[in-house]
Design a protein around this motif. Structure first.
Motif, mmCIF file in Angstrom:
data_model
loop_
_atom_site.group_PDB
_atom_site.id
_atom_site.type_symbol
_atom_site.label_atom_id
_atom_site.label_comp_id
_atom_site.label_asym_id
_atom_site.label_seq_id
_atom_site.Cartn_x
_atom_site.Cartn_y
_atom_site.Cartn_z
ATOM 1 N N THR A 145 0.866 -1.174 0.000
ATOM 2 C CA THR A 145 0.000 0.000 0.000
ATOM 3 C C THR A 145 0.909 1.231 0.000
ATOM 4 O OG1 THR A 145 -0.071 0.183 2.406
ATOM 5 C CG2 THR A 145 -1.728 -1.237 1.366
ATOM 6 N N PRO A 146 0.344 2.418 -0.200
ATOM 7 C CA PRO A 146 1.173 3.628 -0.135
ATOM 8 C C PRO A 146 1.852 3.795 1.231
ATOM 9 C CG PRO A 146 -0.918 4.117 -1.180
ATOM 10 C CD PRO A 146 -1.005 2.704 -0.656
ATOM 11 N N ASP A 147 1.222 3.267 2.271
ATOM 12 C CA ASP A 147 1.806 3.324 3.607
ATOM 13 C C ASP A 147 2.762 2.142 3.766
ATOM 14 O OD1 ASP A 147 2.459 3.293 6.276
ATOM 15 O OD2 ASP A 147 0.394 3.152 7.002
ATOM 16 N N PRO A 148 4.068 2.386 3.934
ATOM 17 C CA PRO A 148 5.035 1.284 4.011
ATOM 18 C C PRO A 148 4.837 0.368 5.221
ATOM 19 C CG PRO A 148 6.104 3.384 4.460
ATOM 20 C CD PRO A 148 4.699 3.693 4.065
ATOM 21 N N LEU A 149 4.059 0.804 6.197
ATOM 22 C CA LEU A 149 3.811 -0.027 7.371
ATOM 23 C C LEU A 149 2.551 -0.877 7.243
ATOM 24 C CD1 LEU A 149 4.706 2.551 10.169
ATOM 25 C CD2 LEU A 149 6.143 0.744 9.208
#
Length: 132
Positions: free
Chosen positions: A23-27
């Motif tokens: 996802t765009p969020d690396p976490l």
């Protein structure tokens, strides 16, 4: 004379497939878990139940606790790049707590950047008479 049962009827292949999407969020990682009908029949867990269990190392609910160390060791050696798949005899536990011995095939798939994008676990239950 050909048997009315195919080899797959005698040696069912119960399969779990886990796809992972970035996802765009690396976490954050999106995980999609699917199981086939044979898996539902053998282990008793439906697709919806496996999705709910996927928030934790869900397939360890299928592995007998005495085989957890072996399972983890094989998975770690695979993830550390030593191999992309493994086969092993493993004790499994069905939803109704029955213990069965299976040939487990665990396959990892990596993308061109060596990032894990999915894995497939197949279980072939073996006849009880082999282990008496």
């Amino acid at each position: 004379m050909e048997s009315r049962f195919s080899r797959i009827d005698n040696w069912p292949l119960a399969t779990i497939k886990v796809n992972m999407f970035s996802t765009p969020d690396p976490l954050t990682l999106l995980v999609y878990v699917s199981v086939n009908e044979e898996f539902e029949r053998i282990f008793g867990f439906r697709q919806a139940e496996m999705v709910l269990m996927s928030r934790r190392p869900f397939y360890y609910r299928l592995i007998h606790p005495k085989d957890w160390k072996k399972q983890l060791s094989l998975e770690m050696s695979t993830l550390l790049g030593q191999r992309k798949r493994f086969n092993t005899l493993i004790r499994c536990v069905c939803k109704w707590k029955e213990e069965i011995v299976c040939l487990e095939t665990f396959r990892y798939s990596f993308d061109e950047e060596d990032t894990l994008n999915h894995f497939t676990i197949s279980f072939t239950p073996l006849p009880r008479y082999m282990f008496k």
